[in-house]
Design an enzyme around this catalytic site. Structure first.
Site, short mmCIF file in Angstrom:
data_model
loop_
_atom_site.label_atom_id
_atom_site.label_comp_id
_atom_site.label_asym_id
_atom_site.label_seq_id
_atom_site.Cartn_x
_atom_site.Cartn_y
_atom_site.Cartn_z
N ARG A 40 -40.56 2.22 -11.87
CA ARG A 40 -40.74 3.62 -11.46
C ARG A 40 -39.81 4.52 -12.25
O ARG A 40 -40.18 5.59 -12.71
CB ARG A 40 -40.48 3.77 -9.94
CG ARG A 40 -41.52 3.05 -9.08
CD ARG A 40 -41.43 3.45 -7.62
NE ARG A 40 -40.28 2.89 -6.93
CZ ARG A 40 -40.27 1.72 -6.27
NH1 ARG A 40 -41.37 0.98 -6.22
NH2 ARG A 40 -39.17 1.30 -5.67
N LYS A 95 -39.13 20.80 -1.88
CA LYS A 95 -40.56 20.88 -1.54
C LYS A 95 -40.84 20.27 -0.18
O LYS A 95 -40.22 19.27 0.20
CB LYS A 95 -41.38 20.13 -2.59
CG LYS A 95 -42.86 20.40 -2.46
CD LYS A 95 -43.71 19.36 -3.12
CE LYS A 95 -44.05 18.28 -2.14
NZ LYS A 95 -45.01 17.30 -2.67
N LYS A 98 -47.06 26.92 -3.04
CA LYS A 98 -47.83 25.87 -3.74
C LYS A 98 -49.13 25.60 -2.97
O LYS A 98 -49.17 24.73 -2.09
CB LYS A 98 -46.98 24.60 -3.86
CG LYS A 98 -47.71 23.42 -4.49
CD LYS A 98 -46.76 22.30 -4.89
CE LYS A 98 -47.53 21.08 -5.37
NZ LYS A 98 -46.71 20.07 -6.01
C1 5MM Z 1 -46.79 13.88 -6.27
O1 5MM Z 1 -47.44 13.67 -5.04
C2 5MM Z 1 -46.91 14.33 -3.88
C3 5MM Z 1 -47.20 13.50 -2.65
O2 5MM Z 1 -46.45 12.39 -2.60
P1 5MM Z 1 -46.50 11.52 -1.24
O3 5MM Z 1 -47.94 11.55 -0.75
O4 5MM Z 1 -46.10 10.19 -1.72
O5 5MM Z 1 -45.54 12.17 -0.31
C4 5MM Z 1 -47.67 15.60 -3.54
O6 5MM Z 1 -47.08 16.31 -2.48
C5 5MM Z 1 -47.75 16.49 -4.70
O7 5MM Z 1 -46.51 17.06 -4.96
C6 5MM Z 1 -48.75 17.59 -4.52
O8 5MM Z 1 -49.80 17.27 -3.64
C7 5MM Z 1 -49.34 17.91 -5.85
O9 5MM Z 1 -49.82 16.73 -6.44
P2 5MM Z 1 -51.28 16.73 -7.04
O10 5MM Z 1 -51.48 15.34 -7.53
O11 5MM Z 1 -52.19 17.13 -5.90
O12 5MM Z 1 -51.24 17.78 -8.14
#
Ligand code: 5MM
Length: 336
Positions: free
Chosen positions: A44, A134, A217
Site C-alpha cells: 500500500r 475529510k 466535495k
Molecule cells: C478514496 O476513497 C474514499 C473512500 O474510502 P473508504 O470507502 O475506504 O472509506 C472516498 O471517500 C473518496 O475519497 C471519495 O468518494 C472520492 O473517491 P472517488 O473514487 O469516488 O473519486
C-alpha cells in the site's frame, strides 16, 4: 483573508485539485486484490509513494487526502509521507471519519461516525503535518430514500466535524455523496442532491462554521447507473451547475468533485464542461480517488517496481484533470 481561506485556495487554485488516496485498508484491499497484488502495508505504501513522488504531483495536485495508516508511514527512501507531499508543493490532508454504519430506525441507510475523541485525533494529525481533513456522508436514492432522518443526521455530523476541524486550524472537506447506484433519473438526482446539500449548509451555519474556510466535495448530477435514461455530458454539466448555484452559499471558495464510479474519461469530460459552462463564482476542481488512480494502479500491478510506467500514467491522468479545471481538455489531448 483568513488563514483557512488561504489554505483552501492553495489546495484548489491554479489548475490544481485533490488526490483522494484515503482508501481505508478494507477498500484498498479490494482495489489491490482486483489487480492481483497482495494488500500488505508495504505494498500500500509502495503504490502511494510512487504517486506522491511523481512530476504530476508537483504540477497538478494541491492536496492529498490520506488514511491513518499512510500519514504515519515513512517511504523506503527515508522521508515521512507528509514531508514527501509537502516537498512536492501539495498539502497533506487526512480522512477523519471512522466509516458509515447502519442508521438506527432507517436500517437501509447509513450514518457516518467518528465524532467521539475527534478533537484529540485532530491535534495529533495537525502535529503530523495535516492542514485539511475529510468526512464523507453517504446517501442512497430510491423511492423512500434518502430519508429526512438520514439527510438531517448526516448534515448534523458533517457540521459538528467541520466546527471541530476549524477549531484545530484545519480546512474541512465536507463530502455529502449521493450515490449513483439505482435506476433513478438525473432530475431526481438533482432534486435529492440539492436537498442534501442545502441541509448541510443549514447545519454548517447553525454550528458557526466559517464557510470561507471549507471545501465542498459533492457528486455530479448523473442519472442512476442502472437508469435507461442516461443524459449527455452537456446536460450533466448544466444540471450540476444548477444544483450548486442554488444550494451553495457564495462564501464557499470552491468545489472539488468526487468521481463516484464514473470512468476516468467521463469524470474528466464532465469536469471540463462544468468549467466551460461555469457561471458561478466557485472554483470547480477534482477530488478524485478512482478517476485519478485506476489506470496507474493497473499499470503498477503489472510490475510494482516499474516506477516510471506508473508515474507516466498518473502524470497523464492528473494533467487531463487539470486541463478540465480550465475547460481546456479535449479528446485529442487525451489520446496524444
Ligand atoms: C478514496 O476513497 C474514499 C473512500 O474510502 P473508504 O470507502 O475506504 O472509506 C472516498 O471517500 C473518496 O475519497 C471519495 O468518494 C472520492 O473517491 P472517488 O473514487 O469516488 O473519486
Amino acid at each position: 483573508m483568513s488563514e483557512l481561506n488561504k489554505i483552501a485556495l492553495k489546495i484548489i487554485s491554479n489548475g490544481k485539485g485533490i488526490l483522494a488516496a484515503d482508501e481505508s485498508n478494507g477498500t484498498m484491499t479490494k482495489r489491490l486484490e482486483a489487480v492481483n497484488v497482495a494488500s500488505t502495508s508495504e505494498n500500500r505504501l509502495l503504490f502511494r509513494q510512487t504517486l506522491f513522488s511523481s512530476e504530476g504531483m508537483k504540477k497538478y495536485i494541491g492536496g492529498v487526502i490520506l488514511y491513518d495508516e499512510t500519514i504515519n508511514q515513512t517511504t523506503n527512501f527515508g522521508k515521512s509521507i507528509p514531508d514527501l507531499i509537502s516537498s512536492s508543493g501539495a498539502i497533506p490532508g487526512i480522512k477523519v471519519d471512522t466509516g458509515a454504519k447502519i442508521l438506527a430506525n432507517s436500517s437501509e441507510e447509513k450514518i457516518t461516525e467518528g465524532l467521539d475523541g475527534l478533537r484529540e485525533r485532530l491535534n495529533k494529525y495537525y502535529k503530523l503535518g495535516a492542514r485539511f481533513t475529510k468526512w464523507r456522508g453517504v446517501y442512497t436514492i430510491s423511492n423512500k430514500y434518502p430519508s429526512k432522518l438520514a439527510i438531517s443526521s448526516n448534515a448534523h455530523a458533517l457540521a459538528r466535524y467541520s466546527a471541530l476541524v476549524q477549531e484545530s486550524k484545519m480546512v474541512p472537506i465536507v463530502e455529502p455523496e449521493v450515490l449513483m447506484d439505482g435506476d433513478h433519473s438525473a432530475d431526481i438526482c438533482l432534486r435529492k442532491t440539492s436537498e442534501v446539500i442545502k441541509k448541510c449548509f443549514d447545519e454548517l451555519i447553525l454550528h458557526k462554521v466559517d464557510l470561507t474556510g471549507i471545501i465542498l466535495k459533492p457528486n455530479m448530477i448523473l442519472s442512476g447507473s442502472k437508469s435507461k435514461g442516461q443524459i449527455s455530458n452537456e446536460e450533466i454539466s448544466q444540471k450540476t451547475l444548477e444544483c450548486l448555484k442554488n444550494s451553495v452559499p457564495n462564501e464557499v471558495p470552491g468545489i472539488a468533485f468526487l468521481s463516484g464510479g464514473q470512468s476516468e474519461i467521463e469524470a474528466t469530460k464532465n469536469l471540463n464542461l462544468i468549467n466551460q459552462n461555469n457561471y458561478t463564482k466557485f472554483i470547480m476542481t477534482y477530488s478524485y480517488g478512482r478517476a485519478l488512480q485506476q489506470s496507474a494502479l493497473g499499470i503498477w500491478s503489472k510490475n510494482i517496481k516499474d516506477i516510471d510506467a506508473t508515474q507516466n500514467t498518473f502524470n497523464h491522468r492528473a494533467k487531463m484533470c487539470s486541463l478540465a479545471t480550465q475547460g481546456k481538455w479535449s479528446n485529442k489531448l487525451e489520446n496524444k
